[in-house]
Design a protein around this motif. Sequence first.
Motif, mmCIF file in Angstrom:
data_model
loop_
_atom_site.group_PDB
_atom_site.id
_atom_site.type_symbol
_atom_site.label_atom_id
_atom_site.label_comp_id
_atom_site.label_asym_id
_atom_site.label_seq_id
_atom_site.Cartn_x
_atom_site.Cartn_y
_atom_site.Cartn_z
ATOM 1 N N VAL A 38 0.641 -0.896 0.296
ATOM 2 C CA VAL A 38 0.151 0.310 -0.243
ATOM 3 C C VAL A 38 0.887 1.705 -0.259
ATOM 4 C CG1 VAL A 38 -2.007 -1.307 1.125
ATOM 5 C CG2 VAL A 38 -0.056 0.149 3.017
ATOM 6 N N HIS A 39 -0.150 2.831 0.278
ATOM 7 C CA HIS A 39 0.502 3.653 -0.341
ATOM 8 C C HIS A 39 1.349 3.819 0.692
ATOM 9 C CE1 HIS A 39 1.057 8.103 -0.194
ATOM 10 N NE2 HIS A 39 0.188 8.576 -1.123
ATOM 11 N N VAL A 57 4.401 -1.472 2.694
ATOM 12 C CA VAL A 57 4.491 0.623 1.682
ATOM 13 C C VAL A 57 5.552 -0.297 1.064
ATOM 14 C CG1 VAL A 57 3.521 0.924 3.918
ATOM 15 C CG2 VAL A 57 5.581 1.298 3.562
ATOM 16 N N GLY A 58 4.969 1.073 0.063
ATOM 17 C CA GLY A 58 5.984 1.006 -1.173
ATOM 18 C C GLY A 58 5.492 2.193 -2.337
ATOM 19 N N THR A 59 6.422 1.850 -3.340
ATOM 20 C CA THR A 59 6.088 2.694 -4.570
ATOM 21 C C THR A 59 6.439 1.512 -6.403
ATOM 22 O OG1 THR A 59 8.031 3.126 -4.399
ATOM 23 C CG2 THR A 59 6.616 4.852 -2.705
ATOM 24 N N THR A 60 5.016 2.375 -7.126
ATOM 25 C CA THR A 60 6.301 2.034 -8.186
ATOM 26 C C THR A 60 6.665 3.181 -8.804
ATOM 27 O OG1 THR A 60 3.811 2.470 -9.227
ATOM 28 C CG2 THR A 60 4.100 0.026 -8.324
ATOM 29 N N ASN A 61 7.019 2.517 -10.243
ATOM 30 C CA ASN A 61 7.311 4.077 -11.690
ATOM 31 C C ASN A 61 7.766 4.940 -11.005
ATOM 32 O OD1 ASN A 61 5.788 2.330 -13.368
ATOM 33 N ND2 ASN A 61 4.232 2.717 -13.174
ATOM 34 N N TYR A 62 9.076 4.171 -9.994
ATOM 35 C CA TYR A 62 10.082 5.930 -9.792
ATOM 36 C C TYR A 62 9.695 6.771 -8.733
ATOM 37 C CZ TYR A 62 14.359 8.323 -9.630
ATOM 38 O OH TYR A 62 15.892 8.974 -9.763
ATOM 39 N N GLY A 63 8.769 6.104 -8.080
ATOM 40 C CA GLY A 63 8.082 6.747 -6.267
ATOM 41 C C GLY A 63 6.923 7.186 -6.155
ATOM 42 N N THR A 64 5.856 6.729 -7.073
ATOM 43 C CA THR A 64 4.365 7.116 -7.827
ATOM 44 C C THR A 64 4.120 6.251 -5.946
ATOM 45 O OG1 THR A 64 4.141 7.117 -9.991
ATOM 46 C CG2 THR A 64 2.376 6.388 -8.224
ATOM 47 N N MET A 75 0.800 6.047 -5.393
ATOM 48 C CA MET A 75 -0.441 4.837 -5.419
ATOM 49 C C MET A 75 -0.093 3.506 -6.537
ATOM 50 S SD MET A 75 -3.137 7.185 -4.321
ATOM 51 C CE MET A 75 -4.688 6.284 -5.299
ATOM 52 N N VAL A 76 -0.155 2.888 -5.690
ATOM 53 C CA VAL A 76 0.868 1.505 -5.818
ATOM 54 C C VAL A 76 0.054 0.934 -6.994
ATOM 55 C CG1 VAL A 76 2.236 1.266 -4.502
ATOM 56 C CG2 VAL A 76 0.575 0.075 -4.189
ATOM 57 N N GLY A 77 -1.480 1.014 -6.760
ATOM 58 C CA GLY A 77 -2.652 -0.203 -7.666
ATOM 59 C C GLY A 77 -1.958 0.972 -9.323
ATOM 60 N N SER A 78 -2.129 1.825 -9.532
ATOM 61 C CA SER A 78 -1.917 2.500 -10.918
ATOM 62 C C SER A 78 -0.856 1.997 -11.353
ATOM 63 C CB SER A 78 -2.086 3.743 -10.566
ATOM 64 O OG SER A 78 -0.206 4.379 -10.419
ATOM 65 N N GLY A 79 0.685 1.097 -11.086
ATOM 66 C CA GLY A 79 1.293 1.130 -11.167
ATOM 67 C C GLY A 79 1.999 -0.659 -11.547
ATOM 68 N N LEU A 80 1.130 -1.738 -11.147
ATOM 69 C CA LEU A 80 1.455 -2.392 -10.508
ATOM 70 C C LEU A 80 -0.214 -4.185 -10.556
ATOM 71 C CD1 LEU A 80 2.805 -4.732 -9.048
ATOM 72 C CD2 LEU A 80 2.703 -4.087 -7.702
ATOM 73 N N LEU A 81 0.136 -4.560 -11.204
ATOM 74 C CA LEU A 81 -0.314 -6.436 -12.260
ATOM 75 C C LEU A 81 0.324 -7.196 -10.939
ATOM 76 C CD1 LEU A 81 -1.771 -5.688 -15.479
ATOM 77 C CD2 LEU A 81 -2.787 -4.729 -14.062
ATOM 78 N N ALA A 82 -1.042 -7.734 -10.209
ATOM 79 C CA ALA A 82 -0.064 -8.893 -9.332
ATOM 80 C C ALA A 82 -1.153 -9.861 -9.255
ATOM 81 C CB ALA A 82 0.417 -7.964 -8.548
ATOM 82 N N ASN A 83 -1.224 -11.124 -8.769
ATOM 83 C CA ASN A 83 -1.836 -11.907 -8.207
ATOM 84 C C ASN A 83 -0.882 -12.984 -7.635
ATOM 85 O OD1 ASN A 83 -0.885 -13.959 -10.248
ATOM 86 N ND2 ASN A 83 -2.179 -13.763 -11.145
ATOM 87 N N GLY A 109 2.301 -13.949 -9.816
ATOM 88 C CA GLY A 109 3.928 -13.427 -10.344
ATOM 89 C C GLY A 109 3.248 -12.126 -9.762
ATOM 90 N N TYR A 110 4.112 -11.666 -10.678
ATOM 91 C CA TYR A 110 3.794 -9.568 -10.662
ATOM 92 C C TYR A 110 4.120 -9.053 -12.240
ATOM 93 C CZ TYR A 110 7.985 -8.262 -9.472
ATOM 94 O OH TYR A 110 10.199 -7.680 -9.320
ATOM 95 N N VAL A 111 3.557 -7.849 -12.757
ATOM 96 C CA VAL A 111 3.888 -7.236 -13.293
ATOM 97 C C VAL A 111 3.805 -5.389 -13.257
ATOM 98 C CG1 VAL A 111 3.970 -6.236 -16.050
ATOM 99 C CG2 VAL A 111 3.496 -8.490 -15.848
ATOM 100 N N ALA A 112 5.158 -4.835 -12.827
ATOM 101 C CA ALA A 112 4.695 -3.315 -12.541
ATOM 102 C C ALA A 112 5.086 -2.438 -13.933
ATOM 103 C CB ALA A 112 6.089 -3.316 -12.048
ATOM 104 N N GLY A 113 5.045 -1.239 -14.211
ATOM 105 C CA GLY A 113 4.746 -0.671 -14.843
ATOM 106 C C GLY A 113 6.252 -0.126 -15.348
ATOM 107 N N SER A 114 6.917 0.229 -16.794
ATOM 108 C CA SER A 114 8.307 0.183 -16.584
ATOM 109 C C SER A 114 9.108 0.984 -15.938
ATOM 110 C CB SER A 114 8.173 0.522 -18.018
ATOM 111 O OG SER A 114 7.741 2.434 -18.317
ATOM 112 N N LYS A 115 8.718 2.567 -15.311
ATOM 113 C CA LYS A 115 9.303 3.101 -14.469
ATOM 114 C C LYS A 115 10.060 2.505 -13.191
ATOM 115 C CE LYS A 115 8.537 7.411 -17.147
ATOM 116 N NZ LYS A 115 7.705 9.017 -16.839
ATOM 117 N N THR A 116 9.023 1.302 -12.813
ATOM 118 C CA THR A 116 9.125 1.104 -11.153
ATOM 119 C C THR A 116 11.114 0.589 -11.227
ATOM 120 O OG1 THR A 116 7.192 0.103 -11.503
ATOM 121 C CG2 THR A 116 8.767 -1.334 -9.771
ATOM 122 N N THR A 117 11.494 0.868 -9.849
ATOM 123 C CA THR A 117 12.947 0.856 -10.212
ATOM 124 C C THR A 117 13.648 -0.137 -9.308
ATOM 125 O OG1 THR A 117 13.198 1.562 -7.686
ATOM 126 C CG2 THR A 117 13.695 3.012 -10.063
#
Length: 220
Positions: free
Chosen positions: A153-154, A175-182, A184-192, A195-203
């Motif tokens: 989560v945020h 807690v965490g972030t996606t896409n280099y500090g975003t 709202m983690v749900g906006s940059g992540l698909l997961a079950n 496995g998972y897939v994150a947005g292309s800017k995720t570090t």
Amino acid sequence: MIPTLEIMGTPVIGVFATCTEEVALVPHGIKVDAKDFIADNLHVQVLEIIMGQSSVIGSMIRGNSNGFIVPRDGLVEGLEGIGLPISILPDKLNAIGNIVLANDSAALVHPELSDHSVDIIAQTLKVDVHRGTIAGFKTVGMAGTVTNKGVLVHPRATVQELSFLEDIFELPVDVGTTNYGTPMVGSGLLANSKGYVAGSKTTGYELGRIEGALSLIGNR
């Protein structure tokens, strides 16, 4: 292979797609290699969805292994034959993916959702439904990501919110972030749970946080 991706030319993949344990819903016209990437990383069937003129499937639809909730104004094509209940949420708050955070056992929803809407979500997804916020945000579907193995989560979620999430999902929460500090983690992540897939800017650091929170260490 680093599990990062763009959908429709943007790293906010959680806005455009959503997933469960068995399927991922993506907008019609997505590139074949992106569909294959999602299928391979999440071990799911990928379905292209048409919803009026909208491509923001992830913001508008939420589901789990038991069913899907769609907005009252969205004529959705592509879910036919999925073999699961599909319910329309008759609420003025109709960006379902933005306001519902759910796995196969529980759901956290926007605090202003009506009792009728909460009942529909509970019956369709077959989960216990709770109202709440994450980091003070009512758009809990984008402020977090939950699977059957963990919750991310945020980073500004309060101690009380984190404790509440642990109680209702009965899972570890981080807690965490996606896409280099975003945040709202749900906006940059698909997961079950597979496995998972994150947005292309995720570090790399963010990917590590995701894998730890969702118990997916070693999936890369």
